[in-house]
Design a protein around this motif. Structure first.
Motif, PDB file in Angstrom:
ATOM      1  N   UNK A  86       0.808   0.141  -2.936  1.00 24.50           N
ATOM      2  CA  UNK A  86       1.345   1.287  -3.664  1.00 24.50           C
ATOM      3  C   UNK A  86       2.060   2.257  -2.733  1.00 24.50           C
ATOM      4  N   UNK A  87       1.471   2.537  -1.592  1.00 28.21           N
ATOM      5  CA  UNK A  87       2.076   3.474  -0.639  1.00 28.21           C
ATOM      6  C   UNK A  87       3.143   2.782   0.193  1.00 28.21           C
ATOM      7  N   UNK A  88       2.810   1.629   0.771  1.00 27.92           N
ATOM      8  CA  UNK A  88       3.715   0.972   1.721  1.00 27.92           C
ATOM      9  C   UNK A  88       5.023   0.541   1.076  1.00 27.92           C
ATOM     10  N   UNK A  89       4.978   0.076  -0.175  1.00 26.54           N
ATOM     11  CA  UNK A  89       6.200  -0.403  -0.835  1.00 26.54           C
ATOM     12  C   UNK A  89       7.091   0.744  -1.288  1.00 26.54           C
ATOM     13  N   UNK A 254       3.768  10.745   8.532  1.00 26.32           N
ATOM     14  CA  UNK A 254       3.255   9.461   9.035  1.00 26.32           C
ATOM     15  C   UNK A 254       2.432   8.719   8.006  1.00 26.32           C
ATOM     16  N   UNK A 255       1.754   9.441   7.124  1.00 32.52           N
ATOM     17  CA  UNK A 255       0.932   8.804   6.104  1.00 32.52           C
ATOM     18  C   UNK A 255       1.759   7.905   5.189  1.00 32.52           C
ATOM     19  N   UNK A 256       3.046   8.201   5.068  1.00 30.60           N
ATOM     20  CA  UNK A 256       3.960   7.380   4.275  1.00 30.60           C
ATOM     21  C   UNK A 256       4.777   6.437   5.156  1.00 30.60           C
ATOM     22  N   UNK A 259       2.793   2.906   6.897  1.00 29.94           N
ATOM     23  CA  UNK A 259       2.649   1.740   6.011  1.00 29.94           C
ATOM     24  C   UNK A 259       3.988   1.161   5.576  1.00 29.94           C
ATOM     25  N   UNK A 260       5.002   2.027   5.424  1.00 32.84           N
ATOM     26  CA  UNK A 260       6.308   1.558   4.963  1.00 32.84           C
ATOM     27  C   UNK A 260       6.932   0.594   5.969  1.00 32.84           C
ATOM     28  N   UNK A 748      -4.993  -0.275   7.877  1.00 31.08           N
ATOM     29  CA  UNK A 748      -5.295   0.458   9.109  1.00 31.08           C
ATOM     30  C   UNK A 748      -4.149   1.390   9.488  1.00 31.08           C
ATOM     31  N   UNK A 749      -2.920   0.948   9.218  1.00 32.55           N
ATOM     32  CA  UNK A 749      -1.782   1.818   9.527  1.00 32.55           C
ATOM     33  C   UNK A 749      -1.753   3.036   8.608  1.00 32.55           C
TER      34      UNK A 749
END
Length: 781
Positions: A86-89, A254-256, A259-260, A748-749
């Motif tokens: 959900x976040x990384x994509x 960085x929180x976004x 993972x991206x 983890x990222x």
């Protein structure tokens, strides 16, 4: 080094109200308020072609609901395309501050407020930037309006691009922070720069990329041209501190971000965006250029006749704004500033034009990450800001009387434009340029006519105020009239892109499906006639497809290619993905029956007025299954085998050669496993599977969700290997006798990014306090 331009005295402003910033904010609020009036009647700023309608509301409503249920943001989204991070994509403005509104007001209201507020802020930040650059009040307000309501930004609600609005809003704030830090030597500029950079990154990555390039060039201008008598070492130090502030901004986001970047190799853009042609798609073609000056020239939506496949926005800069910008570009006292800003504007104009000029080929070849992007036309917001800043300078010059002699010719030109518009000349030009799309241009003829007429009249009126009528008007009336003319001209263009609808809700089909306990999937074919985009996600209904644009590439390939879906009708794949319901358009041209399904609702009206049929599977396909054997083979052979109707998913799983597993060699096709897998707990990113009876031999557990490297599993409390089986599915290697399997999605990222974000926010808060407290202590000795 010559005297910096900021030190050159500028004449007093023609008009300065008692509370200048308050009155300016009122001017920036007026036009968005008029555009927002339907919101007060409960309407939602979205239309059926808007990303807010098809994706924004579903993403935001679903994530807010699961946050309330679980106490944390879901990191895995099982609702569309077989599941994806959900976040990384990337799923919209997940961490942008306005997401907090979704916990206190309805999601649609939060979206409305986010749009309206940022238009006001875009104008205000541009105004504050111009004031800091010593532009008078009237010029600063006109510049703010010119940016706030410029066609590209004012039309963001049409495609539903709130993230682009957020990032565009932050650009003048970034430049303001740089002026404070590098030219004015004020410590407040550094934390402001960090905050603006972080918000830009949280708003839209591609626009953040452009904004950071602008910031870098503007920082060089301030360091080389506006540093006064500062020594080289001091200049380098301030530039270094600005770079640190930008890095803190990256830390905030960085929180976004982290993972991206982990996700990129697994996305459809892993190998680039279909080469140069793909990366340069949705640039601004030459046939759009007249719309810089005349409203509606190439149309939009159904009346669009230009070279791109679709167009949902505007590129109108404002004819009065362009003329004022041309006047401002000739201010001698600011020639170095104008050259730098003009160079930035020219660079981004060339980027916006894409393959229309040879320059973009060089840009595409040299610049990092550009190959993984498309739609360079979105960079036009930088051109709009430079134009708005020049327009502010032009107003300043005109109010001093320096441009008075050109205002009479400009008035005449405005009148001629209006006359040509009335006679239909511009419509005829559009139809000639449209060629094969002349029908669409013909349908747009009246809009082109009125667009040219109102643009010409606005230019004539502005020229009259700054020319012949200037001596007859008081300074206040002259300023307010000019502000009204520029604002009204841009508002007339913007209002057609602010479309409203009633928020959608439940209907009989949704009620019937949600009565079935999760997990399962619904086949809702892409295209017209059924639920659009990812709207089912808003009701926690997992859709086999949906709308996203950055789903996992293995899933796209399994179904026959992104947006092609050549394997859409292969029923064995429906079994593999646990399809429980199928929704098809009602009517004579669609299927009346589906093997293995029974019709449970016939010709039912859904929330958008379409009529559909609902089919339910007679014997539900398992969401989790135990398979006794496996075959490792070349990736090119896996999908053909999976869509072969002879394939028995209960006997073997297929692995591509890149999977770190060595299956036991098969002497013959194994019998189906006696073990049955039952999901005893399930939620996004976490599930428990009970095996009864236990598998008598080492086997494989397949889950009807996409594999991703952040999935972790245990079998009876011991770590278990998570593989990508049957091309895209989660597959766990099971030991003989395994009883319970636990699966968890853990990034983890994401956790590292979250830590960096918290630390960066803490550092930003300390810096803000220091920037406020230390100067006060210094003043009080």
């Amino acid at each position: 080094m010559s005297q910096p331009e900021s030190a050159i005295p500028v004449g007093p402003p023609a008009y300065e109200p008692r509370r200048p910033t308050l009155i300016a904010t009122a001017a920036f609020t007026l036009w968005p308020l008029l555009l927002s009036l339907p919101m007060f009647a409960g309407m939602w700023l979205a239309s059926q072609w808007s990303d807010q309608y098809t994706a924004g509301l579903p993403f935001h409503a679903w994530s807010a609901e699961w946050f309330k249920r679980s106490g944390h943001l879901p990191l895995w989204n099982p609702e569309i395309f077989g599941g994806m991070p959900f976040v990384a994509a990337g799923s919209g403005d997940i961490f942008y501050p306005t997401w907090l509104l979704r916990f206190v007001v309805p999601v649609t209201t939060a979206g409305n407020l986010s749009f309206s507020l940022h238009y006001i802020l875009a104008g205000l930040f541009t105004y504050l930037l111009l004031r800091r650059l010593r532009v008078g009040w009237t010029g600063s307000v006109v510049g703010g309006l010119a940016y706030e309501l410029t066609g590209l930004i004012a039309s963001y609600p049409s495609p539903g691009h709130d993230g682009k609005l957020f990032a565009s809003t932050m650009l003048p704030l970034i430049l303001l922070a740089l002026v404070l830090a590098l030219r004015d030597r004020r410590w407040q500029g550094y934390p402001l720069l960090a905050a603006a950079t972080g918000l830009t990154l949280l708003g839209h990555f591609q626009l953040a990329y452009y904004s950071l390039i602008v910031a870098g060039l503007f920082a060089l201008y301030l360091t080389l041209e506006e540093a006064g008598d500062s020594k080289t070492g001091e200049r380098v130090m301030r530039l270094g501190l600005a770079l640190i502030a930008v890095l803190v901004g990256f830390g905030i986001a960085a929180i976004q971000i982290m993972p991206f970047f982990e996700y990129i190799p697994f996305s459809p853009r892993a190998q680039g965006y279909s080469g140069f042609e793909g990366s340069s798609s949705y640039a601004i073609p030459w046939d759009h250029v007249p719309e810089f000056f005349f409203k509606n020239f190439v149309g939009a939506r159904e009346t669009y006749w230009g070279s791109n496949p679709i167009k949902l926005h505007s590129e109108y800069l404002g004819l009065p704004v362009v003329v004022l910008a041309a006047l401002g570009a000739t201010v001698r006292e600011r020639r170095r500033q104008i050259l730098w800003l003009g160079g930035i504007g020219l660079l981004f104009l060339l980027i916006s034009l894409g393959a229309a000029t040879p320059f973009y080929k060089l840009w595409w070849a040299v610049m990092p990450l550009v190959k993984k992007t498309r739609a360079p036309g979105m960079a036009f917001y930088v051109v709009a800001l430079v134009t708005a800043m020049f327009a502010g300078l032009g107003v300043e010059r005109a109010l001093k009387g320096e441009g008075k002699r050109v205002m009479m010719p400009v008035l005449i030109i405005g009148a001629i434009v209006a006359l040509l518009g009335i006679t239909g000349v511009f419509g005829h030009i559009a139809e000639t340029l449209a060629a094969a799309k002349a029908t669409a241009a013909g349908a747009d003829r009246s809009a082109i006519l009125w667009g040219a007429v109102t643009s010409g009249l606005a230019l004539a009126a502005a020229a009259a105020v700054l020319g012949p009528a200037q001596v007859r008007l008081t300074s206040r009336l002259r300023a307010l009239t000019l502000i009204l003319i520029v604002g009204a001209d841009l508002w007339l263009n913007a209002r057609q892109f602010w479309s409203y609808t009633k928020p959608y809700g439940r209907d009989p089909v949704i009620d019937r499906i949600t009565a079935t306990p999760l997990p399962y999937r619904v086949f809702n074919p892409p295209g017209p006639g059924t639920y659009p985009g990812s709207t089912l996600m808003a009701f926690d209904i997992p859709d086999l497809f949906g709308y996203h644009g950055n789903e996992l590439r293995y899933y796209d390939e399994l179904w026959g290619g992104k947006n092609e879906w050549r394997n859409l009708g292969v029923l064995p794949l429906w079994d593999l993905w646990a399809v429980h319901y199928a929704i098809l358009p009602a009517g004579a041209q669609t299927l009346d029956s589906i093997p293995g399904f029974r019709r449970v609702l016939d010709s039912v009206t859904i929330f958008d007025g379409a009529r559909v049929k609902l089919f339910e599977r007679v014997d539900p396909a398992p969401y989790a299954r135990v398979v006794p054997g496996a075959v490792k083979t070349d990736s090119a052979t896996v999908i053909p085998a999976l869509i072969d109707t002879r394939m028995d998913f209960s006997r073997i799983v297929l692995f591509t050669n890149d999977q770190p597993v060595i299956p036991e060699p098969l002497k013959k096709m194994p019998e189906p496993s006696p073990s049955r897998a039952t999901l005893t707990a399930w939620q996004p990113g976490r599930m428990t599977v009970t095996l009864d009876p236990v598998p008598p031999q080492p086997s494989y557990l397949l889950i009807a969700e996409n594999w991703y490297p952040d999935w972790q599993a245990t079998a009876d409390g011991q770590p278990a290997q998570v593989l990508r089986g049957d091309y895209s599915l989660i597959t766990i290697a099971l030991p003989a006798g395994a009883k319970v399997v636990e699966l968890t999605f853990r990034s983890k990222l994401y956790e590292l990014g979250r830590t960096l974000t918290i630390a960066s926010l803490a550092g930003l808060l300390i810096a803000l306090l220091a920037a406020v407290v230390l100067p006060r202590r210094a003043r009080h000795g």
